[in-house]
Each structure stands twice: as C-alpha cells, then as structure tokens.
Design a protein around this motif. Structure first.
Motif, PDB file in Angstrom:
ATOM      1  N   ASP A  80       0.965  -1.108   0.078  1.00 15.18           N
ATOM      2  CA  ASP A  80      -0.124  -0.077  -0.077  1.00 15.18           C
ATOM      3  C   ASP A  80       0.893   1.270  -0.097  1.00 15.18           C
ATOM      4  O   ASP A  80       1.249   1.684   1.144  1.00 15.18           O
ATOM      5  CB  ASP A  80      -0.935   0.084   1.197  1.00 15.18           C
ATOM      6  CG  ASP A  80      -2.022   1.066   1.117  1.00 15.18           C
ATOM      7  OD1 ASP A  80      -1.970   1.897   0.262  1.00 15.18           O
ATOM      8  OD2 ASP A  80      -2.541   1.384   2.019  1.00 15.18           O
ATOM      9  N   GLY A  81       1.154   1.735  -1.224  1.00 14.03           N
ATOM     10  CA  GLY A  81       2.279   2.756  -1.392  1.00 14.03           C
ATOM     11  C   GLY A  81       3.608   2.464  -0.696  1.00 14.03           C
ATOM     12  O   GLY A  81       4.034   1.366  -1.291  1.00 14.03           O
ATOM     13  N   ASP A  82       4.314   3.037  -0.043  1.00 19.48           N
ATOM     14  CA  ASP A  82       5.419   2.596   0.742  1.00 19.48           C
ATOM     15  C   ASP A  82       5.259   1.552   1.789  1.00 19.48           C
ATOM     16  O   ASP A  82       6.179   1.196   2.278  1.00 19.48           O
ATOM     17  CB  ASP A  82       6.245   3.770   1.123  1.00 19.48           C
ATOM     18  CG  ASP A  82       6.573   4.949   0.173  1.00 19.48           C
ATOM     19  OD1 ASP A  82       6.612   4.144  -1.076  1.00 19.48           O
ATOM     20  OD2 ASP A  82       7.052   5.843   0.492  1.00 19.48           O
ATOM     21  N   ARG A  83       3.988   1.216   2.171  1.00 20.03           N
ATOM     22  CA  ARG A  83       4.068   0.286   3.197  1.00 20.03           C
ATOM     23  C   ARG A  83       3.702  -1.028   2.737  1.00 20.03           C
ATOM     24  O   ARG A  83       2.638  -1.384   1.920  1.00 20.03           O
ATOM     25  CB  ARG A  83       2.633   0.688   4.146  1.00 20.03           C
ATOM     26  CG  ARG A  83       2.519  -0.030   5.295  1.00 20.03           C
ATOM     27  CD  ARG A  83       1.452   0.199   6.095  1.00 20.03           C
ATOM     28  NE  ARG A  83       1.363  -0.927   7.104  1.00 20.03           N
ATOM     29  CZ  ARG A  83       0.675  -0.700   8.168  1.00 20.03           C
ATOM     30  NH1 ARG A  83      -0.079   0.310   8.390  1.00 20.03           N
ATOM     31  NH2 ARG A  83       0.665  -1.715   9.005  1.00 20.03           N
ATOM     32  N   LEU A  84       4.600  -2.025   3.013  1.00 15.30           N
ATOM     33  CA  LEU A  84       4.630  -3.433   2.527  1.00 15.30           C
ATOM     34  C   LEU A  84       3.477  -4.112   3.165  1.00 15.30           C
ATOM     35  O   LEU A  84       2.956  -3.642   4.282  1.00 15.30           O
ATOM     36  CB  LEU A  84       5.808  -4.223   2.961  1.00 15.30           C
ATOM     37  CG  LEU A  84       7.205  -3.546   2.437  1.00 15.30           C
ATOM     38  CD1 LEU A  84       8.353  -4.422   2.904  1.00 15.30           C
ATOM     39  CD2 LEU A  84       7.107  -3.682   0.916  1.00 15.30           C
TER      40      LEU A  84
END
Length: 171
Positions: A80-84
């Motif tokens: 989710d974007g930069d969040r794994l």
C-alpha cells in the motif's frame, strides 16, 4: 493486438501484443513491473504467480490476450504505497528471501492462503506453497514467514522483533 486491462488498480494498455505473448512478458517488459520472475516458462516453479481476477495464476501460462478487460494484481500491488503487506514484511524479517527469484510467487501464494485461511496449519501452508520452487533454502524460513504473517494479520504478534517462532508459537 491491443490489450487493455487493470494492473494493481490502474488501467493499462499494451499495444502490438503478439498473440502468443504471455501475460508475464507484458507485465515485465511492456508495463514495467519486473517483480514477477521469468524462471521456467512452463508453470512449474511458481515464480511468476500473480492474481488474475482474484485468483493466483502462473503468468507465464496466461496468454496476454486472455487478460483483456480483466484485473491483475502483482507482488508490487500487494503493498500500500510505501507500506509493505504483512506477508512481504514477514518474508524480509524472517530471512525468507535468499536469491529472491522465487520470492514474488511465494509472497503472492502466501498472501492468497492467508486471505482464504486466516490461521493456516502447517499442512495448509505446505499445500498452498507446493507449486512454488525455491532452490536456495530448506523452506523453513519461508514457512516461518507465512506463520508470522498469518499471526500478525490475525492480530497476534508472536515474533515482534522478526525472530524465528518457537514450536509453541507455531501452534
């Protein structure tokens, strides 16, 4: 031919697609998503596993034209974007990534398992990953990563610092 489909939530169009071109080739070379790996080109190793309309498939076995109007989600699309995604995080934390060639397919397959079976048993994990080959490991760290991801997704945190779960924590 022209193929228009949704990839990781975005509409994509690939022009001049040869009728025998694989979805894997289109994803990697035309759409610019190199996460899914091209290993065996025969559907034997699982390195190219992606979601096609919510179901895991070997992208090397899917003709690109079959993706017309459909939805594809790759290993890149799990984040989710930069969040794994928790599965991606667990693979990194547990040392389940060796050379990395099998990792994208294993991550997608593990993600699918945990979506369907929130608290999978070891037998269910082994069965779900049976179509994915890894030549670098003995699979134990991969199994650990799936266990950790499932526990975290279920709201538990048996291994808060990325260590290997004990046999008691695996139960």
């Amino acid at each position: 031919m022209r193929v228009t489909f949704t990839v990781n939530g975005r509409s994509e169009t690939a022009d001049d697609v040869w009728e025998g071109e694989s979805l894997l080739y289109v994803l990697r070379e035309r759409v610019g998503l190199p996460g899914s790996k091209n290993a065996c080109e025969q559907g034997e190793c699982g390195s190219c596993t992606v979601y096609l309309d919510g179901l895991p498939v070997c992208a090397c076995l899917v003709a690109a034209g079959q993706a017309e109007g459909r939805s594809v989600r790759t290993v890149e699309g799990l984040a989710d974007g930069d969040r794994l995604d928790p599965v991606q995080e667990a693979f990194a934390e547990c040392g389940a990534v060796q050379c990395g060639f099998c990792t994208p397919g294993l991550v997608v397959q593990a993600h699918d398992l945990i979506e369907r079976v929130p608290r999978p048993s070891d037998a269910e994990i082994r069965e779900a990953l049976a179509g994915n080959l890894c030549r670098c490991t003995g699979y134990e760290k991969i199994l650990d990563a799936v266990r950790v991801a499932a526990a975290r997704r279920a709201g538990d945190d048996p291994v808060p610092y990325g260590g290997t779960p004990t046999p008691e924590e695996r139960r």
